[in-house]
Design a protein around this motif. Structure first.
Motif, PDB file in Angstrom:
ATOM      1  N   PHE A  67      30.862 -13.778  -9.392  1.00  0.00           N
ATOM      2  CA  PHE A  67      32.078 -13.487 -10.153  1.00  0.00           C
ATOM      3  C   PHE A  67      32.686 -14.763 -10.725  1.00  0.00           C
ATOM      4  O   PHE A  67      33.054 -14.828 -11.889  1.00  0.00           O
ATOM      5  CB  PHE A  67      33.112 -12.800  -9.254  1.00  0.00           C
ATOM      6  CG  PHE A  67      33.041 -11.309  -9.295  1.00  0.00           C
ATOM      7  CD1 PHE A  67      33.504 -10.618 -10.395  1.00  0.00           C
ATOM      8  CD2 PHE A  67      32.531 -10.591  -8.232  1.00  0.00           C
ATOM      9  CE1 PHE A  67      33.449  -9.245 -10.445  1.00  0.00           C
ATOM     10  CE2 PHE A  67      32.463  -9.211  -8.265  1.00  0.00           C
ATOM     11  CZ  PHE A  67      32.921  -8.541  -9.377  1.00  0.00           C
ATOM     12  N   TYR A  71      32.949 -15.325 -14.688  1.00  0.00           N
ATOM     13  CA  TYR A  71      34.255 -15.084 -15.294  1.00  0.00           C
ATOM     14  C   TYR A  71      35.109 -16.338 -15.445  1.00  0.00           C
ATOM     15  O   TYR A  71      36.085 -16.337 -16.172  1.00  0.00           O
ATOM     16  CB  TYR A  71      35.036 -14.054 -14.475  1.00  0.00           C
ATOM     17  CG  TYR A  71      34.659 -12.638 -14.788  1.00  0.00           C
ATOM     18  CD1 TYR A  71      35.355 -11.903 -15.739  1.00  0.00           C
ATOM     19  CD2 TYR A  71      33.595 -12.028 -14.144  1.00  0.00           C
ATOM     20  CE1 TYR A  71      35.013 -10.607 -16.038  1.00  0.00           C
ATOM     21  CE2 TYR A  71      33.236 -10.726 -14.438  1.00  0.00           C
ATOM     22  CZ  TYR A  71      33.952 -10.017 -15.388  1.00  0.00           C
ATOM     23  OH  TYR A  71      33.599  -8.733 -15.687  1.00  0.00           O
ATOM     24  N   PRO A  75      32.851 -19.414 -18.725  1.00  0.00           N
ATOM     25  CA  PRO A  75      33.754 -19.378 -19.882  1.00  0.00           C
ATOM     26  C   PRO A  75      34.337 -20.741 -20.242  1.00  0.00           C
ATOM     27  O   PRO A  75      34.592 -20.999 -21.416  1.00  0.00           O
ATOM     28  CB  PRO A  75      34.856 -18.412 -19.442  1.00  0.00           C
ATOM     29  CG  PRO A  75      34.193 -17.518 -18.490  1.00  0.00           C
ATOM     30  CD  PRO A  75      33.229 -18.386 -17.735  1.00  0.00           C
TER      31      PRO A  75
ATOM     32  N   ILE B 242      34.587 -13.805 -22.248  1.00  0.00           N
ATOM     33  CA  ILE B 242      34.402 -12.519 -21.553  1.00  0.00           C
ATOM     34  C   ILE B 242      34.443 -11.373 -22.554  1.00  0.00           C
ATOM     35  O   ILE B 242      33.643 -10.439 -22.487  1.00  0.00           O
ATOM     36  CB  ILE B 242      35.486 -12.327 -20.471  1.00  0.00           C
ATOM     37  CG1 ILE B 242      35.432 -13.455 -19.443  1.00  0.00           C
ATOM     38  CG2 ILE B 242      35.301 -10.994 -19.766  1.00  0.00           C
ATOM     39  CD1 ILE B 242      34.138 -13.561 -18.721  1.00  0.00           C
ATOM     40  N   LEU B 243      35.352 -11.476 -23.491  1.00  0.00           N
ATOM     41  CA  LEU B 243      35.442 -10.420 -24.499  1.00  0.00           C
ATOM     42  C   LEU B 243      34.138 -10.347 -25.290  1.00  0.00           C
ATOM     43  O   LEU B 243      33.647  -9.265 -25.610  1.00  0.00           O
ATOM     44  CB  LEU B 243      36.617 -10.694 -25.439  1.00  0.00           C
ATOM     45  CG  LEU B 243      36.939  -9.516 -26.351  1.00  0.00           C
ATOM     46  CD1 LEU B 243      37.510  -8.377 -25.545  1.00  0.00           C
ATOM     47  CD2 LEU B 243      37.907  -9.928 -27.439  1.00  0.00           C
ATOM     48  N   TYR B 246      31.614  -8.567 -23.159  1.00  0.00           N
ATOM     49  CA  TYR B 246      31.888  -7.125 -23.132  1.00  0.00           C
ATOM     50  C   TYR B 246      31.464  -6.486 -24.453  1.00  0.00           C
ATOM     51  O   TYR B 246      30.862  -5.411 -24.475  1.00  0.00           O
ATOM     52  CB  TYR B 246      33.371  -6.861 -22.868  1.00  0.00           C
ATOM     53  CG  TYR B 246      33.796  -7.044 -21.425  1.00  0.00           C
ATOM     54  CD1 TYR B 246      32.892  -7.442 -20.447  1.00  0.00           C
ATOM     55  CD2 TYR B 246      35.107  -6.806 -21.039  1.00  0.00           C
ATOM     56  CE1 TYR B 246      33.288  -7.615 -19.136  1.00  0.00           C
ATOM     57  CE2 TYR B 246      35.516  -6.969 -19.731  1.00  0.00           C
ATOM     58  CZ  TYR B 246      34.601  -7.374 -18.783  1.00  0.00           C
ATOM     59  OH  TYR B 246      34.997  -7.537 -17.491  1.00  0.00           O
ATOM     60  N   TYR B 260      38.551   0.593 -18.221  1.00  0.00           N
ATOM     61  CA  TYR B 260      39.024   0.255 -16.881  1.00  0.00           C
ATOM     62  C   TYR B 260      38.034  -0.610 -16.121  1.00  0.00           C
ATOM     63  O   TYR B 260      38.413  -1.538 -15.421  1.00  0.00           O
ATOM     64  CB  TYR B 260      39.330   1.526 -16.089  1.00  0.00           C
ATOM     65  CG  TYR B 260      40.633   2.155 -16.502  1.00  0.00           C
ATOM     66  CD1 TYR B 260      41.836   1.503 -16.245  1.00  0.00           C
ATOM     67  CD2 TYR B 260      40.669   3.375 -17.154  1.00  0.00           C
ATOM     68  CE1 TYR B 260      43.030   2.058 -16.635  1.00  0.00           C
ATOM     69  CE2 TYR B 260      41.867   3.935 -17.551  1.00  0.00           C
ATOM     70  CZ  TYR B 260      43.042   3.278 -17.283  1.00  0.00           C
ATOM     71  OH  TYR B 260      44.227   3.810 -17.670  1.00  0.00           O
ATOM     72  N   GLY B 262      35.959  -2.870 -17.109  1.00  0.00           N
ATOM     73  CA  GLY B 262      36.054  -4.268 -17.516  1.00  0.00           C
ATOM     74  C   GLY B 262      37.291  -4.940 -16.956  1.00  0.00           C
ATOM     75  O   GLY B 262      37.252  -6.098 -16.523  1.00  0.00           O
ATOM     76  N   TRP B 264      38.983  -4.013 -14.236  1.00  0.00           N
ATOM     77  CA  TRP B 264      38.850  -4.177 -12.778  1.00  0.00           C
ATOM     78  C   TRP B 264      38.054  -5.419 -12.453  1.00  0.00           C
ATOM     79  O   TRP B 264      38.439  -6.229 -11.602  1.00  0.00           O
ATOM     80  CB  TRP B 264      38.151  -2.958 -12.165  1.00  0.00           C
ATOM     81  CG  TRP B 264      38.950  -1.700 -12.185  1.00  0.00           C
ATOM     82  CD1 TRP B 264      40.315  -1.610 -12.202  1.00  0.00           C
ATOM     83  CD2 TRP B 264      38.453  -0.354 -12.201  1.00  0.00           C
ATOM     84  NE1 TRP B 264      40.692  -0.297 -12.224  1.00  0.00           N
ATOM     85  CE2 TRP B 264      39.577   0.500 -12.220  1.00  0.00           C
ATOM     86  CE3 TRP B 264      37.181   0.205 -12.186  1.00  0.00           C
ATOM     87  CZ2 TRP B 264      39.468   1.882 -12.236  1.00  0.00           C
ATOM     88  CZ3 TRP B 264      37.067   1.588 -12.195  1.00  0.00           C
ATOM     89  CH2 TRP B 264      38.195   2.417 -12.226  1.00  0.00           C
ATOM     90  N   LEU B 265      36.909  -5.566 -13.127  1.00  0.00           N
ATOM     91  CA  LEU B 265      36.052  -6.714 -12.839  1.00  0.00           C
ATOM     92  C   LEU B 265      36.767  -8.018 -13.189  1.00  0.00           C
ATOM     93  O   LEU B 265      36.716  -8.995 -12.431  1.00  0.00           O
ATOM     94  CB  LEU B 265      34.739  -6.594 -13.611  1.00  0.00           C
ATOM     95  CG  LEU B 265      33.836  -5.437 -13.173  1.00  0.00           C
ATOM     96  CD1 LEU B 265      32.624  -5.329 -14.085  1.00  0.00           C
ATOM     97  CD2 LEU B 265      33.389  -5.627 -11.732  1.00  0.00           C
ATOM     98  N   ALA B 266      37.447  -8.034 -14.326  1.00  0.00           N
ATOM     99  CA  ALA B 266      38.129  -9.263 -14.740  1.00  0.00           C
ATOM    100  C   ALA B 266      39.203  -9.642 -13.733  1.00  0.00           C
ATOM    101  O   ALA B 266      39.288 -10.794 -13.290  1.00  0.00           O
ATOM    102  CB  ALA B 266      38.736  -9.085 -16.131  1.00  0.00           C
ATOM    103  N   THR B 268      39.398  -8.756 -10.649  1.00  0.00           N
ATOM    104  CA  THR B 268      38.748  -9.151  -9.397  1.00  0.00           C
ATOM    105  C   THR B 268      38.356 -10.620  -9.456  1.00  0.00           C
ATOM    106  O   THR B 268      38.644 -11.407  -8.545  1.00  0.00           O
ATOM    107  CB  THR B 268      37.498  -8.283  -9.163  1.00  0.00           C
ATOM    108  OG1 THR B 268      37.902  -6.928  -9.064  1.00  0.00           O
ATOM    109  CG2 THR B 268      36.776  -8.696  -7.893  1.00  0.00           C
TER     110      THR B 268
END
Lengths: 337, 400
Positions: A67, A71, A75, B242-243, B246, B260, B262, B264-266, B268
């Motif tokens: 993760f 994320y 990035p 990230i966008l 996605y 949702y 996406g 939730w994962l973000a 998290t």
């Protein structure tokens, strides 16, 4: 409508079961395939022992690292790369975006505003927090007072913006003012002001919102630090005839300097990332623009990922000194452990 | 309401030494006043929001919320009855009726027969009418117009009045904001985002924190340093990459880039650095002897973690859960970017911003909507303040 929440709860269950299955299963597999009990030769047993010990931490860490790298770490590099690309990231254009930023009036306005926010918000939040912590610790209703000052911490920046938009609400001079600030102004004989368009005061009025929120944070941390000062130190100073003001400046402040710095830097980080307040109050108009909101505008209103990334990188560079300082502190603490 | 208790180890309120009683009382009074002033300043804006949200919409638009407990005054006019309405009571001709419309809560305080002086006569005071006869009006607006000679006018003359209206409080604002303005749906959407985004990171973070606290492996120090660094990396850095990911996934596999899953994962991922940091700091402090004796008994790391560390870490888990819940519930930016703007996905903060844009002067809606968005965090905050404060202290003081 409720079905939606049930779906969310289902997602939780699925995620938890999946995570549980992964952690339990991977550990089970590790113990099964790298055995060190009676079934294997002594040499293999030692080797398997060592292998297991070196693999297991990574099994524990794997999901988190996945993760974090996807994320947050990736990035950072990707954003730096995109900031060197054109608006739809198809062509390398070098530092053009940065040159654009330096010459862009809006960008410079945001930089100036961010700088003002940085000067004012952490200083005033910390100062108010300290004063409240000192006062509250010596009064019987101090805890109630602290709860009330702390409460804005729970509210969203958007909720806080609504609260303060109402405080700043403006009606024409012939109408009764329903905003507190204009009621005060007209009560003192001034003309009512449309505060949010009133350059340069509007920026300061937006800062008030963040100060209002962050003071509670400063107060809680500083209050705990103040209680950590040994009572004997304070008592000794009192016996020496120091008055409360002297004690505050010569004993309390030096004793909690490191906490003051922590509070200051934490609020500084929050300030650098401030977005919601400006977005909800003025949308960055009337010279209230800040970097985070400018980035959002370029990214979504204009769809220019290059310039959006450039502004994000500028925010990162601003945060960088504090990040390095934090890491060095954390390393020092680990060394003593 | 539980109160802020700063640190579990700190002594209760600073014990006031006896000598302090001899000190200047003025200082004490000043301290009380200063704190009172600050607290008043800090609570005043929120109080305004709460009170305004239950005020009648018309009154809210007319007067400041700080006057909401006082009665508001208004002037009005009404036409009296005509000759056709008169009745004969024992030789007296009487026209009676009500100058206030049915169903109002006004109280008449004065009446007049010219618009220039709407309050020339008191209530109950006889007023001589130009068409002859005597008019009396009582507080409720009921009037009696009596005359010894029959009335002959065909148009009812106008009377003017000054009426006061008591403060009116109502939950109508909430009803309308929850139903007509979509705040109710957004409340559900916010819950939908917040529940998984709060629970899911905890387990993932707990395992990682345990490894970083109690397992020795090469690179551990660097990992901890990276996590501390990631704590302050601005979210803005992650948004565009990230966008793009996605969007790429949606393009390749079909489906929506925004949704949702996406979000939730973000959330998290964005919550993980703090979660790992808080939990690791807490787990490091657990007694070494317990761990080691369990290891001696042949327990594996997995067993130790599940049966001992996880239950013992409950306070830290609770601290983080509160942080993460408040953060996700109050978040605007992540939701703006990774969730769509349709009715079934717009969260409370996003909806409020939209309301600010479209209904910026409908304060009865804005205040009620804002309070709906605040109620859950406030409940969480006041009921679990102890854990919240503990987390704050662990998160900022220790790590810096």
């Amino acid at each position: 409508m409720i079905g939606q929440v049930l779906n969310a709860i289902l997602a939780v269950v699925v995620a938890l079961v999946a995570a549980g299955a992964y952690f339990w299963g991977s550990n089970w597999l590790l113990d099964k395939f790298l055995r060190s009990d009676a079934g294997v030769s002594p040499g293999a047993s030692v080797r398997n022992d060592r292998l297991r010990t070196s693999i297991r931490p990574w099994l524990f860490l794997a999901p988190a690292l996945l993760f974090l790298s996807l994320y947050l770490v990736y990035p950072v590099f990707e954003t730096v790369r995109l900031s060197l690309m054109n608006n739809n990231s198809t062509r390398f254009i070098g530092l053009s975006n940065y040159l654009w930023a330096i010459n862009d009036a809006n960008f410079r306005q945001s930089l100036l505003n961010n700088f003002l926010w940085l000067l004012i918000v952490p200083a005033l939040s910390t100062a108010f927090g300290l004063v409240i912590a000192v006062l509250a610790d010596r009064l019987w209703w101090g805890n109630i007072a602290k709860s009330l000052v702390f409460m804005p911490m729970a509210i969203s920046f958007v909720g806080a913006s609504v609260i303060w938009r109402f405080v700043y609400a403006y009606r024409g001079p012939d109408q009764a003012q329903i905003g507190v600030l204009n009621a005060l102004a007209t009560g003192m004989g001034f003309a009512p002001q449309n505060w949010l368009t009133n350059i340069p005061w509007n920026s300061f009025l937006l800062m008030v919102i963040l100060i209002w929120i962050q003071t509670g944070f400063a107060m809680v941390i500083l209050s705990a630090a103040l209680r950590g000062i040994p009572e004997e130190t304070l008592e000794a100073a009192r016996i020496d005839g120091a008055n409360e003001v002297q004690i505050f400046f010569t004993i309390m402040i030096p004793q909690i300097t490191s906490t003051l710095i922590v509070v200051w830097t934490t609020i500084t980080i929050t300030v650098l990332k401030v977005f919601d307040i400006v977005f909800a109050m003025t949308g960055g108009q009337f010279q209230t623009e800040v970097l985070a909101n400018l980035m959002y505008s370029w990214m979504f209103r204009s769809g220019d990922f290059g310039r959006g990334s450039t502004i994000a990188v500028v925010i990162l560079i601003a945060v960088m000194p504090i990040m390095i300082w934090n890491i060095r502190n954390a390393n020092r603490e680990q060394g003593t452990r | 309401m539980s109160t802020v208790s700063a640190s579990p180890a700190a002594p209760a309120a600073t014990a006031e030494p006896a000598s302090a009683f001899a000190r200047l009382r003025i200082g004490r009074i000043a301290a009380n006043l200063a704190l009172l002033l600050i607290v008043a300043l800090w609570t005043f804006p929120t109080a305004g929001l709460l009170i305004s949200s239950v005020r009648d919409a018309d009154q809210l638009a007319l007067s400041g919320w700080w006057t909401s407990l006082t009665t508001s005054e208004a002037t009005g006019a009404a036409a009296l009855g005509t000759a056709a309405d008169q009745t004969d009571e024992d030789g007296q001709y009487v026209i009676s009726g009500d100058i206030l419309a049915d169903g109002t809560s006004f109280t008449v305080s004065a009446v007049g027969i010219t618009s220039r002086e709407p309050g020339a006569f008191g209530v109950g005071e006889p007023v001589e009418m130009r068409d002859g006869g005597i008019l009396t009006v009582d507080e409720t607006g009921a009037y009696r117009w009596t005359s010894a000679t029959p009335f002959a006018h065909e148009r009812g003359p106008r009377v003017y009045y000054v009426a006061s209206e008591p403060p009116r409080f109502t939950f109508d604002n909430y009803v309308s904001v929850l139903t007509a303005n979509g705040i109710g749906q957004s409340f559900i959407n916010s819950l939908t985002v917040a529940i998984p985004a709060t629970v899911v990171p905890i387990l993932i973070a707990a395992f990682a924190a345990y490894a970083l606290a109690w397992m020795s492996f090469p690179g551990r120090g660097i990992l901890v340093a990276i996590i501390v660094g990631l704590l302050v990396v601005p979210l803005q850095m992650s948004l565009i990459p990230i966008l793009r990911i996605y969007n790429g996934i949606a393009l390749t596999f079909g489906g929506e880039a925004k949704g949702y899953l996406g979000v939730w994962l973000a959330h998290t991922a964005f919550g993980l650095p703090l979660a790992i940091f808080l939990l690791r700091n807490y787990m490091v402090g657990l007694p070494r002897e317990i761990m080691e004796s369990a290891r001696m008994d042949g327990a594996t790391h997995f067993q130790i973690f599940v049966t001992m560390v996880l239950p013992l870490s409950f306070p830290a888990l609770a601290s983080f859960a509160i942080f993460q819940f408040l953060w996700v519930w109050n978040d605007l930016l992540v939701a703006l970017i990774f969730l769509g703007s349709q009715d079934t996905e717009l969260v409370l903060t996003g909806r409020l911003v939209n309301l600010l844009g479209t209904r910026g002067n409908n304060w009865e809606l804005l205040t009620a909507g804002a309070f709906v968005s605040m109620i859950v965090p406030l409940i969480v905050f006041f009921s679990l303040q102890r854990y919240f404060v503990r987390g704050l202290l662990a998160g900022s003081v220790k790590g810096g």
